[in-house]
Enzyme design. Structure first.
Site, PDB file in Angstrom:
ATOM      1  N   CYS B 167      26.495 -55.258 -55.655  1.00  0.00           N
ATOM      2  CA  CYS B 167      26.453 -54.563 -54.363  1.00  0.00           C
ATOM      3  C   CYS B 167      27.876 -54.417 -53.801  1.00  0.00           C
ATOM      4  O   CYS B 167      28.744 -53.868 -54.466  1.00  0.00           O
ATOM      5  CB  CYS B 167      25.523 -55.330 -53.430  1.00  0.00           C
ATOM      6  SG  CYS B 167      25.154 -54.490 -51.905  1.00  0.00           S
ATOM      7  N   ASP B 322      16.206 -48.265 -55.267  1.00  0.00           N
ATOM      8  CA  ASP B 322      17.098 -49.063 -54.414  1.00  0.00           C
ATOM      9  C   ASP B 322      17.227 -48.401 -53.040  1.00  0.00           C
ATOM     10  O   ASP B 322      17.678 -47.263 -52.940  1.00  0.00           O
ATOM     11  CB  ASP B 322      18.469 -49.157 -55.102  1.00  0.00           C
ATOM     12  CG  ASP B 322      19.328 -50.260 -54.527  1.00  0.00           C
ATOM     13  OD1 ASP B 322      19.136 -50.581 -53.345  1.00  0.00           O
ATOM     14  OD2 ASP B 322      20.178 -50.782 -55.264  1.00  0.00           O
ATOM     15  N   HIS B 351      16.518 -53.038 -55.120  1.00  0.00           N
ATOM     16  CA  HIS B 351      17.852 -53.633 -55.059  1.00  0.00           C
ATOM     17  C   HIS B 351      17.851 -55.096 -55.543  1.00  0.00           C
ATOM     18  O   HIS B 351      18.743 -55.512 -56.273  1.00  0.00           O
ATOM     19  CB  HIS B 351      18.351 -53.565 -53.613  1.00  0.00           C
ATOM     20  CG  HIS B 351      19.793 -53.897 -53.456  1.00  0.00           C
ATOM     21  ND1 HIS B 351      20.796 -53.050 -53.856  1.00  0.00           N
ATOM     22  CD2 HIS B 351      20.413 -54.988 -52.939  1.00  0.00           C
ATOM     23  CE1 HIS B 351      21.968 -53.599 -53.579  1.00  0.00           C
ATOM     24  NE2 HIS B 351      21.758 -54.779 -53.031  1.00  0.00           N
TER      25      HIS B 351
END
Lengths: 175, 391
Positions: B167, B322, B351
Site C-alpha cells: 500500500c 480493492d 485490499h
C-alpha cells in the site's frame, strides 16, 4: 468509470437514491414473490438487498450533494479547531507559558539546521567518493561519475513541500 | 427454484406423522428454533471481549534489531539455515499496524518467506507524536527507510536489499528505489498506488483538490488523526461495515473459527495510527491531487523522483476488488519503470484479501516466494551475520 458517470449532481440526489433503493429492493424479492420462502431464498434476497443498498450508498457518496455537504462540514470544523487553537495560544502567552506554536518554531529551526548539516555532510561524502574514484582510476584516466548521488538534483523545496529530514533523530541499534 | 425443492427444504416443518404442518404451527416452530439459536449465540457473547484482548499481534517469532525514534525493525527468527544472501524487508503503510502481514499462523505472508530461507525483516513505523508532524517523504524515505537499508547492509554484508512494499509502503519503496536504485535488488509491490489520475476509487474523489483542503486540515490537526482515517475507511463500504459484517458475526457467533478470525481482523482494522501531518499533506496534495509521482515530477529532498531509474526486477501484485487502491492505480507502474524484468499479477480479492486471503495464501505467495528465490543469490555454507537479540 469516472466521477461524472456516477454522480447525479442535483439537489434531489438523496431522494432519487432512496427511490432507486426501494426499486432495487422490490426487484430483489420479486422472483420469489408468491412462492414458498425457504431460508436459502430469504438469505439470497437479503444478500441482493444489501447489494442494492450498498450500490445506492456508493452512488450517494460519489454525488455532488454529499461532496458539497462534506466540504462545508469540514470547513466549519477546521475553522472551529483553528479558533480553539488561537484561543489556547493566546491563553498560554497571557500566562507566560510556551505554546504549541512556540515549540513548533523551535523544532522548525532545529530541523532547518539539521538539514543544512546533512546537506553539507552529503556534499563532503560525495566529494570524497569522487576523490577516491580518481585516485583508483589513476592520473591519466577520467574519473567516473558518482553513483547516482547527484542525478536529478532539483532546487530545494520549501514551505509545504519537501520538508527536511530530521537529523535530530536519535538512532540506536539494539543488541 | 421449483416448488418441489422448496418443499424438500421445509422437511423440518413436517409433523411426526409426516404430514405438513399448518401455517400457524410452522410459524410457531420457526420462532422457537430461531429463539433457541439466538440463545445459543448469545451464550458466546460474554467471551467476545476476553477473546479480543487475547488477539496476538504477530505470530512468527521475531526480535527488534534496530530502532530509530518510533521506528522498530523486526527480524524474524529463521526456521532453518538462511538460504539467500540478500535480506528482505517488508515496508508497511503508515496508516495501520504492520502485524496484518503476520496475523494468523495460516494467514501469514511473512512466514512464507521465512520458511523459504529468506532473512526477513519488517518495519514497524510506530505511532507518530505531535512532534513528528513535520516528517514528510524526505524524512521517511531518505531518512528512516534509507537508514534501515544502511543498517541491513552493515549487518548482513549484502550491498543491496529486497523490498516488499504494501500500500503506502509500496509507494515509499518505489520512491526509494527510484532515488537510490543501487540499494534495491528486487522490488515487490503489493496493492500500491502509483498513478492517481483514476477516479475509480472513492478516496480519489474525496481527496480531490476541489473537495478536500489538505493544507487547512493539516494546519488545524498537526497529524492526520487515526479516527479520521478509520472513518474514511469505514465509509468506503458503509453497508458492509455497519450492517453486513455485524449480521454475519451474529449469525456465526457459535462458530469458533469464524469468530476468532473475525475478531483478529477487526482488532487490526480498528488499530489505526495517526499519520504524520507533512507526509499526509504531501501524499494527498502531490500524489492524489497532482499525480506527480506517475509524471516523474515529485521532488523528495532535493531530487526529482524518476521512476525510469528503477531497473531492478519488479513484481507488481494487485487486487481486482480493492476499494482503497484500485488496480488502475497500480497497473501503470510497470510501464513507468525502466526495468526489463517485470511481472504483474491480479488476484480476485480485496485490499486485505490480497495479503491474507485463502487464495493469496495458496497461490499468490508461493508464486511470489518462487519469483524472489529465482532472482536471489544463494548463500554457500555461511551463517547469518545478524543474531537475534533475544529481547
Amino acid at each position: 468509470m469516472n466521477n461524472e458517470s456516477k454522480s447525479t449532481g442535483h439537489p434531489g440526489d438523496l431522494l432519487h437514491l432512496w427511490y432507486d433503493l426501494v426499486s432495487h429492493a422490490t426487484e430483489a424479492y420479486q422472483p420469489w414473490a408468491g412462492a414458498t420462502m425457504s431460508p436459502e431464498v430469504l438469505r439470497q434476497s437479503r444478500s441482493n438487498l444489501y447489494k442494492a443498498w450498498g450500490d445506492s450508498w456508493e452512488r450517494f457518496l460519489r454525488s455532488s450533494s454529499f461532496l458539497d455537504n462534506n466540504r462545508q462540514y469540514m470547513t466549519g470544523t477546521l475553522e472551529m479547531k483553528k479558533q480553539v487553537r488561537e484561543f489556547f495560544n493566546w491563553l498560554h502567552h497571557e500566562m507566560q507559558l510556551a505554546s504549541a506554536d512556540d515549540v513548533d518554531q523551535i523544532m522548525a529551526t532545529l530541523r532547518r539546521l539539521g538539514e543544512d548539516l546533512r546537506e553539507q555532510l552529503e556534499e563532503i561524502h560525495s566529494r570524497l567518493d569522487d576523490f577516491g574514484a580518481r585516485l583508483h582510476a589513476g592520473p591519466t584516466q577520467e574519473a567516473p561519475a558518482g553513483k547516482g548521488r547527484d542525478e536529478d538534483v532539483s532546487p530545494p523545496e520549501r514551505g509545504n513541500g519537501g520538508r527536511p529530514a530530521s537529523l535530530a533523530r536519535h538512532t540506536r541499534r539494539v543488541r | 427454484m421449483t416448488h418441489t425443492s422448496a418443499t424438500t427444504q421445509h422437511a423440518s416443518f413436517r409433523g411426526t406423522d409426516g404430514h405438513e404442518l399448518p401455517p400457524w404451527l410452522r410459524m410457531q416452530r420457526s420462532i422457537f428454533n430461531e429463539s433457541m439459536a439466538h440463545c445459543r449465540r448469545m451464550a458466546h457473547l460474554p467471551q467476545l471481549y476476553a477473546k479480543m484482548t487475547q488477539i496476538p499481534k504477530g505470530v512468527t517469532p521475531s526480535d527488534v534489531v534496530y530502532e530509530a525514534d518510533r521506528l522498530r525493525l523486526l527480524r524474524y527468527r529463521p526456521q532453518g539455515p538462511i538460504r539467500f544472501k540478500t535480506p528482505l524487508v517488508f515496508v508497511f503503510a503508515l496508516v495501520n499496524r504492520p502485524y496484518i502481514l503476520d496475523i494468523l499462523p495460516n494467514k501469514s505472508v511473512v512466514s512464507h518467506f521465512v520458511r523459504a530461507g529468506f532473512d526477513t525483516y519488517l518495519i514497524d513505523w510506530g505511532k507518530p507524536t505531535y512532534a513528528d508532524r513535520h516528517l514528510g517523504f524526505d524524512a521517511y524515505v531518505n531518512g528512516y527507510l534509507r537508514d534501515v537499508v544502511r543498517f541491513l547492509q552493515r549487518s548482513s554484508g549484502s550491498r543491496q536489499v529486497n523490498i516488499l512494499g504494501y500500500c503506502m509502503g509500496g509507494t515509499m519503496s518505489s520512491i526509494l528505489a527510484a532515488l537510490h536504485p543501487q540499494l534495491v535488488k528486487n522490488l515487490i509491490l503489493l496493492a500500491t498506488g502509483i498513478d492517481f489520475s483514476t477516479r475509480e476509487g472513492l478516496l480519489n474523489i474525496w481527496n480531490d483538490a476541489h473537495n478536500f483542503d489538505v493544507d487547512s486540515f493539516v494546519d488545524a490537526f498537526g497529524n492526520c488523526p487515526a479516527e479520521y482515517l478509520q472513518a474514511c475507511f469505514l465509509m468506503l463500504k458503509p453497508v458492509r461495515s455497519f450492517v453486513t459484517k455485524p449480521v454475519s458475526l451474529y449469525e456465526k457467533l457459535d462458530d469458533k473459527k469464524y469468530v476468532e478470525e473475525f475478531l483478529t481482523m477487526e482488532t487490526w482494522l480498528n488499530d489505526n495510527v495517526p499519520v504524520s501531518g507533512q507526509i499526509f499533506r504531501e501524499f494527498v496534495k502531490y500524489l492524489y491531487q497532482q499525480n506527480q509521482l506517475a509524471q516523474n515530477r515529485l521532488v523528495v529532498g532535493r531530487r526529482t523522483v524518476n521512476l525510469k531509474n528503477i531497473t531492478c526486477p519488479v513484481l507488481n501484485l494487485m487486487a481486482d476488488h480493492d476499494d482503497l487502491v484500485p488496480p488502475s492505480q497500480s497497473e501503470p507502474f510497470n510501464d513507468l519503470t525502466g526495468s526489463q524484468d517485470k511481472e504483474t499479477i491480479r488476484l480476485a480479492a480485496g485490499h486485505i484479501g490480497l495479503a491474507m486471503g485463502s487464495a493469496a495464501q495458496k497461490q499468490l505467495w508461493p508464486h511470489a516466494v518462487d519469483w524472489l528465490a529465482r532472482r536471489s543469490e544463494v548463500v554457500e555454507e555461511e551463517e547469518p551475520t545478524v543474531r537475534p537479540s533475544g529481547s
